[in-house]
Write a protein that holds these residues in place. Structure first.
Motif, PDB file in Angstrom:
ATOM      1  N   GLY A  46      15.337   4.897  -6.249  1.00 49.91           N
ATOM      2  CA  GLY A  46      15.956   5.743  -5.225  1.00 49.91           C
ATOM      3  C   GLY A  46      14.958   6.687  -4.579  1.00 49.91           C
ATOM      4  N   GLU A  47      14.098   7.289  -5.395  1.00 49.22           N
ATOM      5  CA  GLU A  47      13.080   8.187  -4.844  1.00 49.22           C
ATOM      6  C   GLU A  47      12.095   7.412  -3.967  1.00 49.22           C
ATOM      7  OE1 GLU A  47      12.921  11.624  -8.266  1.00 49.22           O
ATOM      8  OE2 GLU A  47      11.990   9.673  -8.698  1.00 49.22           O
ATOM      9  N   LEU A  48      11.726   6.222  -4.412  1.00 52.21           N
ATOM     10  CA  LEU A  48      10.817   5.404  -3.606  1.00 52.21           C
ATOM     11  C   LEU A  48      11.473   4.986  -2.298  1.00 52.21           C
ATOM     12  CD1 LEU A  48       9.214   3.252  -6.438  1.00 52.21           C
ATOM     13  CD2 LEU A  48       8.158   5.141  -5.171  1.00 52.21           C
ATOM     14  N   GLN A  92      -6.389   0.865  -9.391  1.00 54.53           N
ATOM     15  CA  GLN A  92      -7.674   0.559  -8.753  1.00 54.53           C
ATOM     16  C   GLN A  92      -7.512   0.430  -7.240  1.00 54.53           C
ATOM     17  OE1 GLN A  92      -9.240  -3.216 -10.019  1.00 54.53           O
ATOM     18  NE2 GLN A  92     -11.135  -2.980  -8.869  1.00 54.53           N
ATOM     19  N   ARG A  93      -6.479  -0.298  -6.812  1.00 60.09           N
ATOM     20  CA  ARG A  93      -6.270  -0.516  -5.378  1.00 60.09           C
ATOM     21  C   ARG A  93      -5.950   0.791  -4.643  1.00 60.09           C
ATOM     22  NH1 ARG A  93      -8.554  -4.484  -6.481  1.00 60.09           N
ATOM     23  NH2 ARG A  93      -7.861  -6.627  -6.216  1.00 60.09           N
ATOM     24  N   ILE A  94      -5.069   1.621  -5.216  1.00 60.22           N
ATOM     25  CA  ILE A  94      -4.682   2.839  -4.496  1.00 60.22           C
ATOM     26  C   ILE A  94      -5.834   3.842  -4.480  1.00 60.22           C
ATOM     27  CG2 ILE A  94      -3.580   4.109  -6.407  1.00 60.22           C
ATOM     28  CD1 ILE A  94      -2.480   3.918  -2.693  1.00 60.22           C
ATOM     29  N   GLU A  95      -6.645   3.871  -5.525  1.00 58.88           N
ATOM     30  CA  GLU A  95      -7.795   4.775  -5.520  1.00 58.88           C
ATOM     31  C   GLU A  95      -8.794   4.351  -4.442  1.00 58.88           C
ATOM     32  OE1 GLU A  95     -11.473   6.135  -8.380  1.00 58.88           O
ATOM     33  OE2 GLU A  95      -9.552   5.657  -9.338  1.00 58.88           O
ATOM     34  N   GLU A  96      -9.077   3.068  -4.380  1.00 55.66           N
ATOM     35  CA  GLU A  96     -10.014   2.550  -3.381  1.00 55.66           C
ATOM     36  C   GLU A  96      -9.521   2.855  -1.963  1.00 55.66           C
ATOM     37  OE1 GLU A  96     -11.781  -1.837  -2.078  1.00 55.66           O
ATOM     38  OE2 GLU A  96     -10.629  -1.626  -3.927  1.00 55.66           O
ATOM     39  N   LEU A  97      -8.261   2.550  -1.701  1.00 60.17           N
ATOM     40  CA  LEU A  97      -7.710   2.782  -0.365  1.00 60.17           C
ATOM     41  C   LEU A  97      -7.613   4.267  -0.034  1.00 60.17           C
ATOM     42  CD1 LEU A  97      -4.972   0.022  -0.256  1.00 60.17           C
ATOM     43  CD2 LEU A  97      -7.000   0.179   1.209  1.00 60.17           C
ATOM     44  N   SER A  98      -7.269   5.074  -1.007  1.00 58.44           N
ATOM     45  CA  SER A  98      -7.125   6.512  -0.751  1.00 58.44           C
ATOM     46  C   SER A  98      -8.463   7.157  -0.429  1.00 58.44           C
ATOM     47  CB  SER A  98      -6.457   7.202  -1.935  1.00 58.44           C
ATOM     48  OG  SER A  98      -5.127   6.725  -2.045  1.00 58.44           O
ATOM     49  N   HIS A 120       0.837  -1.193   0.000  1.00 57.30           N
ATOM     50  CA  HIS A 120       0.000   0.000   0.000  1.00 57.30           C
ATOM     51  C   HIS A 120       0.879   1.253   0.000  1.00 57.30           C
ATOM     52  CE1 HIS A 120      -2.819   2.818   2.419  1.00 57.30           C
ATOM     53  NE2 HIS A 120      -2.917   3.077   1.140  1.00 57.30           N
ATOM     54  N   GLN A 121       1.885   1.282   0.858  1.00 57.36           N
ATOM     55  CA  GLN A 121       2.791   2.432   0.911  1.00 57.36           C
ATOM     56  C   GLN A 121       3.512   2.628  -0.422  1.00 57.36           C
ATOM     57  OE1 GLN A 121       1.657   4.291   3.676  1.00 57.36           O
ATOM     58  NE2 GLN A 121       3.745   4.956   3.374  1.00 57.36           N
ATOM     59  N   LEU A 122       3.925   1.525  -1.041  1.00 60.08           N
ATOM     60  CA  LEU A 122       4.597   1.608  -2.332  1.00 60.08           C
ATOM     61  C   LEU A 122       3.675   2.223  -3.382  1.00 60.08           C
ATOM     62  CD1 LEU A 122       6.986   0.913  -4.236  1.00 60.08           C
ATOM     63  CD2 LEU A 122       5.856  -1.307  -4.602  1.00 60.08           C
ATOM     64  N   LEU A 123       2.443   1.734  -3.465  1.00 59.92           N
ATOM     65  CA  LEU A 123       1.501   2.273  -4.445  1.00 59.92           C
ATOM     66  C   LEU A 123       1.252   3.761  -4.204  1.00 59.92           C
ATOM     67  CD1 LEU A 123      -1.189  -0.568  -4.732  1.00 59.92           C
ATOM     68  CD2 LEU A 123       0.922  -0.264  -6.034  1.00 59.92           C
ATOM     69  N   LEU A 124       1.108   4.132  -2.940  1.00 60.44           N
ATOM     70  CA  LEU A 124       0.900   5.543  -2.612  1.00 60.44           C
ATOM     71  C   LEU A 124       2.125   6.379  -2.988  1.00 60.44           C
ATOM     72  CD1 LEU A 124      -0.915   7.712  -1.425  1.00 60.44           C
ATOM     73  CD2 LEU A 124       0.005   7.120   0.831  1.00 60.44           C
ATOM     74  N   GLY A 141       1.607   9.253  -5.562  1.00 60.02           N
ATOM     75  CA  GLY A 141       1.752  10.582  -4.986  1.00 60.02           C
ATOM     76  C   GLY A 141       3.023  11.306  -5.378  1.00 60.02           C
ATOM     77  N   HIS A 142       3.902  10.640  -6.123  1.00 58.26           N
ATOM     78  CA  HIS A 142       5.161  11.264  -6.533  1.00 58.26           C
ATOM     79  C   HIS A 142       4.890  12.513  -7.367  1.00 58.26           C
ATOM     80  CE1 HIS A 142       9.306  11.591  -7.857  1.00 58.26           C
ATOM     81  NE2 HIS A 142       8.893  11.606  -9.107  1.00 58.26           N
ATOM     82  N   PRO A 143       5.470  13.645  -6.966  1.00 56.04           N
ATOM     83  CA  PRO A 143       5.242  14.878  -7.722  1.00 56.04           C
ATOM     84  C   PRO A 143       6.096  14.921  -8.995  1.00 56.04           C
ATOM     85  CG  PRO A 143       6.703  15.304  -5.884  1.00 56.04           C
ATOM     86  CD  PRO A 143       6.274  13.853  -5.774  1.00 56.04           C
ATOM     87  N   GLY A 144       5.683  15.757  -9.901  1.00 52.85           N
ATOM     88  CA  GLY A 144       6.474  15.958 -11.112  1.00 52.85           C
ATOM     89  C   GLY A 144       5.951  15.142 -12.271  1.00 52.85           C
ATOM     90  N   GLU A 145       6.606  15.337 -13.393  1.00 52.68           N
ATOM     91  CA  GLU A 145       6.162  14.703 -14.633  1.00 52.68           C
ATOM     92  C   GLU A 145       6.689  13.283 -14.785  1.00 52.68           C
ATOM     93  OE1 GLU A 145       5.570  16.801 -17.993  1.00 52.68           O
ATOM     94  OE2 GLU A 145       4.961  18.594 -16.925  1.00 52.68           O
TER      95      GLU A 145
END
Length: 135
Positions: free
Chosen positions: A61-63, A109-115, A43-47, A51-55
């Motif tokens: 590394g960012e994750l 689908q999963r991250i939208e539902e959880l969010s 769940h944290q990974l999907l978020l 949620g990562h900003p930018g294009e």
């Protein structure tokens, strides 16, 4: 350097209330992730990806920074998420050494539902956490 005032009994009560509410939220969040077939780490990974900003999509590394985990641990988590059909890797078009992570339709689908659930729960908990709820 001035010394801060010692915490009062009220300060301790507020800190206890905040930490208790936060722990309840985290437990609730873990249960909701499991209810849709994810581990709390997935769940944290999907978020983190969504949620990562930018294009550009996030790199490993960012994750690692978002998840406050070592690079190799995040790679293992990504491997499991890829195997579960939640995430896919894509090489950067200009620098093939860089790998970006994207959500699959199932991951979306999963991250939208959880969010949606999490935003509702945060609105409910906002007063206990000292937050100002937003619409």
């Amino acid at each position: 350097m001035t010394r801060a005032a010692r915490p009062t009994a009220r300060d301790y009560e507020e800190l206890l209330g905040f930490r208790t509410a936060l722990r309840h939220f985290l437990r609730w969040s873990e249960d909701k992730a499991r209810a849709v077939g994810l581990t709390p780490a997935q769940h944290q990974l999907l978020l983190a990806i969504k949620g990562h900003p930018g294009e550009a999509a996030p790199t490993i590394g960012e994750l690692s920074d978002y998840l406050v985990s070592k690079h190799h641990s995040v790679v293992e988590l990504i491997d499991r998420a890829v195997d579960a059909g939640l995430v896919e890797r894509r090489r950067d078009e200009t620098d093939h050494r860089i790998v970006h992570l994207f959500l699959t339709p199932l991951g979306e689908q999963r991250i939208e539902e959880l969010s949606q659930l999490h935003r509702e729960e945060l609105r409910r908990l906002a007063p206990m956490l000292g937050l100002t709820p937003e619409g």
